[in-house]
Write a protein that holds these residues in place. Structure first.
Motif, mmCIF file in Angstrom:
data_model
loop_
_atom_site.group_PDB
_atom_site.id
_atom_site.type_symbol
_atom_site.label_atom_id
_atom_site.label_comp_id
_atom_site.label_asym_id
_atom_site.label_seq_id
_atom_site.Cartn_x
_atom_site.Cartn_y
_atom_site.Cartn_z
ATOM 1 N N PHE A 53 11.009 7.305 23.372
ATOM 2 C CA PHE A 53 10.410 6.146 24.037
ATOM 3 C C PHE A 53 8.940 6.398 24.364
ATOM 4 O O PHE A 53 8.088 5.520 24.233
ATOM 5 C CB PHE A 53 11.185 5.831 25.329
ATOM 6 C CG PHE A 53 10.523 4.801 26.200
ATOM 7 C CD1 PHE A 53 10.644 3.457 25.921
ATOM 8 C CD2 PHE A 53 9.759 5.188 27.306
ATOM 9 C CE1 PHE A 53 10.029 2.497 26.726
ATOM 10 C CE2 PHE A 53 9.139 4.247 28.119
ATOM 11 C CZ PHE A 53 9.282 2.903 27.817
ATOM 12 N N THR A 54 8.626 7.614 24.812
ATOM 13 C CA THR A 54 7.265 7.946 25.231
ATOM 14 C C THR A 54 6.318 8.086 24.054
ATOM 15 O O THR A 54 5.172 7.607 24.105
ATOM 16 C CB THR A 54 7.268 9.263 26.040
ATOM 17 O OG1 THR A 54 8.109 9.098 27.191
ATOM 18 C CG2 THR A 54 5.861 9.623 26.490
ATOM 19 N N TYR A 55 6.758 8.733 22.967
ATOM 20 C CA TYR A 55 5.828 9.117 21.906
ATOM 21 C C TYR A 55 5.881 8.245 20.653
ATOM 22 O O TYR A 55 5.037 8.404 19.773
ATOM 23 C CB TYR A 55 6.080 10.575 21.508
ATOM 24 C CG TYR A 55 5.729 11.544 22.606
ATOM 25 C CD1 TYR A 55 4.394 11.772 22.942
ATOM 26 C CD2 TYR A 55 6.714 12.212 23.319
ATOM 27 C CE1 TYR A 55 4.065 12.653 23.963
ATOM 28 C CE2 TYR A 55 6.386 13.095 24.335
ATOM 29 C CZ TYR A 55 5.070 13.311 24.652
ATOM 30 O OH TYR A 55 4.744 14.179 25.661
ATOM 31 N N ILE A 56 6.818 7.322 20.560
ATOM 32 C CA ILE A 56 6.913 6.521 19.345
ATOM 33 C C ILE A 56 5.963 5.326 19.380
ATOM 34 O O ILE A 56 5.729 4.657 18.381
ATOM 35 C CB ILE A 56 8.357 6.008 19.124
ATOM 36 C CG1 ILE A 56 8.566 5.588 17.675
ATOM 37 C CG2 ILE A 56 8.666 4.853 20.070
ATOM 38 C CD1 ILE A 56 8.422 6.691 16.665
ATOM 39 N N ARG A 57 5.359 5.082 20.533
ATOM 40 C CA ARG A 57 4.433 3.943 20.649
ATOM 41 C C ARG A 57 3.052 4.426 21.054
ATOM 42 O O ARG A 57 2.905 5.518 21.606
ATOM 43 C CB ARG A 57 4.960 2.934 21.684
ATOM 44 C CG ARG A 57 5.208 3.540 23.042
ATOM 45 C CD ARG A 57 6.098 2.641 23.892
ATOM 46 N NE ARG A 57 6.417 3.292 25.149
ATOM 47 C CZ ARG A 57 5.647 3.261 26.223
ATOM 48 N NH1 ARG A 57 4.508 2.592 26.197
ATOM 49 N NH2 ARG A 57 5.999 3.871 27.334
ATOM 50 N N PRO A 58 2.008 3.608 20.799
ATOM 51 C CA PRO A 58 0.643 4.002 21.175
ATOM 52 C C PRO A 58 0.517 4.168 22.687
ATOM 53 O O PRO A 58 1.363 3.704 23.450
ATOM 54 C CB PRO A 58 -0.210 2.835 20.677
ATOM 55 C CG PRO A 58 0.630 2.152 19.652
ATOM 56 C CD PRO A 58 2.048 2.327 20.084
ATOM 57 N N SER A 59 -0.570 4.811 23.113
ATOM 58 C CA SER A 59 -0.783 5.040 24.547
ATOM 59 C C SER A 59 -0.889 3.715 25.286
ATOM 60 O O SER A 59 -1.386 2.721 24.765
ATOM 61 C CB SER A 59 -2.057 5.860 24.769
ATOM 62 O OG SER A 59 -3.164 5.195 24.201
ATOM 63 N N ILE A 63 -7.706 5.775 16.303
ATOM 64 C CA ILE A 63 -7.237 6.604 15.179
ATOM 65 C C ILE A 63 -6.459 7.814 15.689
ATOM 66 O O ILE A 63 -5.396 8.157 15.164
ATOM 67 C CB ILE A 63 -8.437 7.070 14.312
ATOM 68 C CG1 ILE A 63 -9.172 5.864 13.728
ATOM 69 C CG2 ILE A 63 -7.945 7.992 13.198
ATOM 70 C CD1 ILE A 63 -8.322 5.006 12.822
ATOM 71 N N VAL A 64 -6.997 8.442 16.749
ATOM 72 C CA VAL A 64 -6.310 9.602 17.325
ATOM 73 C C VAL A 64 -4.947 9.183 17.864
ATOM 74 O O VAL A 64 -3.956 9.905 17.707
ATOM 75 C CB VAL A 64 -7.153 10.241 18.451
ATOM 76 C CG1 VAL A 64 -6.409 11.411 19.086
ATOM 77 C CG2 VAL A 64 -8.489 10.708 17.913
#
Length: 323
Positions: A260-266, A198-199
Motif C-alpha cells: 500500500f505504501t510503496y506501490i503508489r507515488p508519494s 521521475i525519481v
C-alpha cells in the motif's frame, strides 16, 4: 568528491525534524510505554526463536534455517526505526541529522527488502516440500539454502543502495519537517527543492514492484499448494495447512501495508506513517507468536531448552553448595 562533500554542495539542510505519530503530550507518554513494550517483545521473541533454532538439534530442517534468518532480520528491521521513535516520544524537538536520516533510510530498505526475499524463499521451500516431497532433499540442500539466503541479503542491499543514491543526490533547501517517525523516500521527496516526478516513478518501480511481484509469487505458490493438497490424506493436509497458515498470516500482515505504501507515488497522506507501523514494528513483533503458537516442533524445542537450562542451573547450584 566524497559523499559528505556532495551532500554539502546539494543541501543547506543539516538536520530533519520528525512530526512523529502525535503532537499530544499525554498520548506521547502512552505511546512511549506501549511501543517500548512492543519493541522489547519483538527483540526478546525473535531472539528466543534464533537461539532455539541454533541450539536445538531437532530443528535442523531448511524451514527453520530460513525462520532463524527471518527472526534475525526482524530484530534488525525494527531496531532501525523503533529506538529512535521511542526516544522521540520524550523530547519536544524530534531531530535527526542528515547523515542519520540517510543511514536510517538505507537500513529500512535494506532489512525490509531482505525480509521480503526471505519470505519468498520460505514460500518456495514450502512449495517444494508439499508439491515435490520426493525431490525435496535433493533440491533444497544446505548449500542451496545458504545461496538463497545470501541472494536475499544481496538483493536487499542492491535495492537499498539504489534508493539511497537516488535520495542523497536530491537538493534539500528547506523546510526540513518530515511528517513521519522515520526517514523514508516518499517523505523526503516531498521536501526536495526540485522536480521529483521521475525519481518518484523510479521509487514506485523499484520498491512497489518488488513488493507486489513477490506478493503475487507468494499468492500463486500457495494457490498451487492448496490445489495439490486435495489429493492428500486428512492428516497430511492438516499438517501442511498448519505450517503454511503461519507463513500466510505473516505475508498478509507484512506485504499488505508495505505494498500500500510503496506501490503508489508519494502523497501527503499522514496515515502512511500509521500504516508503516504494521510492517516496521507490529508484524516483526507478531512473527514469533505466529510461528511458535502454531508450530509444535518449535514449542517442544523451547521446552527442552528451558528444561535443560533449569537442570543445568540446579546442578551448578548443588555443586556450589557441596563445595
Amino acid at each position: 568528491m566524497n559523499v559528505t562533500a556532495l551532500m554539502q554542495d546539494l543541501n543547506n539542510v543539516t538536520e530533519f525534524v520528525f512530526l512523529g505519530l502525535t503532537q499530544n503530550e499525554e498520548m506521547q507518554k502512552i505511546c512511549f510505554v506501549v511501543f517500548l513494550l512492543f519493541y522489547l517483545a519483538n527483540v526478546m521473541g525473535n531472539l528466543l526463536i534464533v537461539v532455539t533454532i541454533i541450539f536445538s538439534s531437532c530443528l535442523n530442517a531448511p524451514m527453520y534455517f530460513f525462520l532463524s534468518y527471518l527472526s534475525f532480520v526482524d530484530i534488525c528491521y525494527s531496531s532501525v526505526t523503533a529506538p529512535k521513535m521511542i526516544a522521540d516520544f520524550l523530547v519536544e524537538k524530534k531531530r535527526i541529522s542528515f547523515i542519520g536520516c540517510i543511514t536510517q533510510l538505507f537500513g529500512v530498505h535494506f532489512f525490509g527488502c531482505t525480509e521480503i526475499f526471505i519470505l519468498t524463499v520460505m514460500a518456495y521451500d514450502r512449495y517444494i516440500a508439499i508439491c515435490k516431497p520426493l525431490h525435496y532433499t535433493t533440491i533444497i540442500t544446505k548449500r542451496v539454502c545458504g545461496q538463497m539466503v545470501a541472494a536475499s541479503w544481496l538483493g536487499g542491499f542492491m535495492h537499498s543502495l539504489v534508493q539511497t543514491l537516488m535520495t542523497i543526490r536530491l537538493p534539500f533547501c528547506g523546510p526540513n519537517e518530515i511528517d513521519h517517525y522515520f526517514c523514508d523516500v516518499h517523505p523526503l521527496l516531498q521536501l526536495a527543492c526540485t522536480n521529483t516526478y521521475i525519481v518518484g516513478i523510479i521509487v514506485v518501480a523499484n520498491s512497489g514492484m518488488i513488493a507486489l511481484s513477490c506478493f503475487l509469487i507468494l499468492v500463486v505458490s500457495y494457490i498451487v499448494i492448496l490445489v495439490s493438497l486435495r489429493s492428500r490424506s486428512s492428516e497430511g493436509r492438516r499438517k501442511a495447512l498448519s505450517t503454511c497458515a503461519s507463513h500466510v498470516m505473516v505475508v498478509i500482515l507484512f506485504f499488505g501495508p508495505c505494498t500500500f505504501t510503496y506501490i503508489r507515488p508519494s502523497s501527503n497522506f499522514s496515515e502512511d506513517k500509521t500504516v508503516a507501523l504494521f510492517y516496521t514494528i507490529i508484524t516483526p513483533m507478531l512473527n514469533p507468536l505466529i510461528y511458535t503458537l502454531r508450530n509444535e516442533e518449535v514449542k517442544n524445542a523451547m521446552r527442552k531448552l528451558w528444561i535443560r537450562k533449569v537442570s543445568s542451573h540446579e546442578k551448578t547450584k548443588i555443586q556450589t553448595q557441596w563445595e
